[in-house]
Design an enzyme around this catalytic site. Structure first.
Site, mmCIF file in Angstrom:
data_model
loop_
_atom_site.group_PDB
_atom_site.id
_atom_site.type_symbol
_atom_site.label_atom_id
_atom_site.label_comp_id
_atom_site.label_asym_id
_atom_site.label_seq_id
_atom_site.Cartn_x
_atom_site.Cartn_y
_atom_site.Cartn_z
ATOM 1 N N THR A 44 0.828 -1.212 0.000
ATOM 2 C CA THR A 44 0.000 0.000 0.000
ATOM 3 C C THR A 44 0.859 1.257 0.000
ATOM 4 O O THR A 44 0.347 2.360 -0.001
ATOM 5 C CB THR A 44 -0.921 0.026 1.232
ATOM 6 O OG1 THR A 44 -0.103 -0.160 2.399
ATOM 7 C CG2 THR A 44 -1.946 -1.082 1.172
ATOM 8 N N LEU A 102 0.772 9.371 6.266
ATOM 9 C CA LEU A 102 1.885 9.922 5.502
ATOM 10 C C LEU A 102 3.252 9.603 6.103
ATOM 11 O O LEU A 102 4.121 10.474 6.201
ATOM 12 C CB LEU A 102 1.719 11.439 5.363
ATOM 13 C CG LEU A 102 0.454 11.878 4.623
ATOM 14 C CD1 LEU A 102 0.340 13.382 4.624
ATOM 15 C CD2 LEU A 102 0.449 11.357 3.194
ATOM 16 N N SER A 146 1.297 4.793 8.762
ATOM 17 C CA SER A 146 0.810 4.102 7.579
ATOM 18 C C SER A 146 0.768 5.122 6.463
ATOM 19 O O SER A 146 1.048 6.301 6.680
ATOM 20 C CB SER A 146 -0.598 3.547 7.820
ATOM 21 O OG SER A 146 -1.492 4.631 7.972
ATOM 22 N N LYS A 147 0.395 4.632 5.273
ATOM 23 C CA LYS A 147 0.321 5.568 4.156
ATOM 24 C C LYS A 147 -0.659 6.694 4.486
ATOM 25 O O LYS A 147 -0.449 7.842 4.141
ATOM 26 C CB LYS A 147 -0.145 4.818 2.898
ATOM 27 C CG LYS A 147 0.302 5.497 1.627
ATOM 28 C CD LYS A 147 -0.209 4.763 0.412
ATOM 29 C CE LYS A 147 -1.673 5.057 0.212
ATOM 30 N NZ LYS A 147 -2.295 4.369 -0.895
ATOM 31 N N GLN A 148 -1.734 6.322 5.195
ATOM 32 C CA GLN A 148 -2.751 7.312 5.521
ATOM 33 C C GLN A 148 -2.186 8.417 6.420
ATOM 34 O O GLN A 148 -2.590 9.553 6.343
ATOM 35 C CB GLN A 148 -3.949 6.652 6.216
ATOM 36 C CG GLN A 148 -4.830 5.817 5.278
ATOM 37 C CD GLN A 148 -4.195 4.491 4.873
ATOM 38 O OE1 GLN A 148 -3.367 3.956 5.605
ATOM 39 N NE2 GLN A 148 -4.548 3.964 3.710
#
Ligand SMILES: [Zn+2]
Length: 288
Positions: free
Chosen positions: A12, A231, A227-229
């Site tokens: 992801t 950043l 997480s990617k969320q």
């Protein structure tokens, strides 16, 4: 028992500090126990998969000297296998079809604890259904980092979703079984999923003994998991930053590398890490 462990990232986004900590800990634990360390890409959920993320993860692991054994497994290529195990669960009456939508579950207050509606009222054939596993009491286990985890009541949960995707729980349990994984070292965010996975193993008659170690999470400043969320920054891959990041990650894992090690080359850092690896020193939580 021959140690077999794995690292199983979802593609992801690029590896960030938190996923590197998991990769390094599972790698060192495997190597310190003369074990195998396998790599599995958990790309079951196409909308969440980011193009190029898998290549970036593999390249970063290589740059950090984390070399895996055997061929990389991709869950997206194993749907037929998951389907067969789902059918086995249905055949043996451990699972049943469920047609409840999220709004119906909400209206009945059955989101967290399924109320068995579709056992009493089997869905019409023709429209898409989820497959739901019958819950039960999980098996207690002694986590190597988090300590003893008591048995808990697990509600009926989905192993195949109405939108046509296999649930993470099913794929992980099946893959770990087929790859003969007996040591699972992963992030603490998955600790709460272990009860469901244990129950699935019982229902599928997977009898291998699995040891667990759930690692502390590196949290973002707002207390959320990286997480990617949130950043999370990808880990740096210049030679200097690799050595520094490995050194710092060893420290976060409670290992006590001598200060001079930060100036040594990658091989020396790995050798030190493997020789001195002590999972009992890994903290159950991280506060930074
Ligand atoms: Zn239902």
């Amino acid at each position: 028992m021959i140690y077999r462990g794995r690292f199983a990232p979802s593609p992801t986004g690029p590896l960030h500090a938190g996923s590197l900590l998991t990769a390094l800990a599972s790698y060192l634990d495997a190597r310190a126990n003369n074990g195998s360390w396998l790599l599995r890409i958990e790309d079951l959920d196409p909308p969440r998969t980011q193009p190029g993320a898998e290549t970036s993860i593999l390249k970063t692991l290589e740059a950090y000297g984390l070399e895996w054994d055997e061929t990389v497994l991709r869950q997206s290529e194993r749907l037929e296998i998951y389907r067969e195990f789902c059918e086995q669960l249905l055949r043996e009456k451990h699972a049943y079809h469920c047609q409840c939508s999220r709004s119906q579950l909400k209206a009945r207050g059955a989101v967290k604890n399924y109320d068995g509606y579709c056992i009493q009222n089997p869905p019409n054939s023709g429209s898409p259904t989820a497959i739901r596993l019958r819950g039960g009491l999980s098996t207690p286990f002694d986590d190597r980092v988090q300590g003893v985890q008591q048995a808990e009541a697990v509600s009926d949960f989905t192993v195949f979703r109405r939108d046509g995707l296999f649930a993470y729980q099913l794929a992980v349990v099946v893959d770990d079984h087929l790859q003969n994984i007996n040591q699972i070292v992963r992030g603490k965010d998955l600790l709460s999923e272990t009860a469901k996975q244990g129950l699935l193993m019982q229902r599928l008659s997977f009898s291998q003994v699995t040891f667990y170690a759930h690692l502390p999470l590196i949290l973002a400043e707002d207390g959320q998991k990286l997480s990617k969320q949130t950043l999370a920054q990808p880990v740096a891959t210049t030679p200097d930053s690799i050595r520094t990041t490995l050194f710092k990650t060893l420290r976060l894992l409670g290992q006590e590398p001598p200060n001079h090690l930060i100036y040594n080359d990658l091989t020396d850092i790995h050798t030190w890490g493997i020789e001195h690896w002590n999972i009992n020193k890994v903290p159950s939580d991280l506060s930074i």
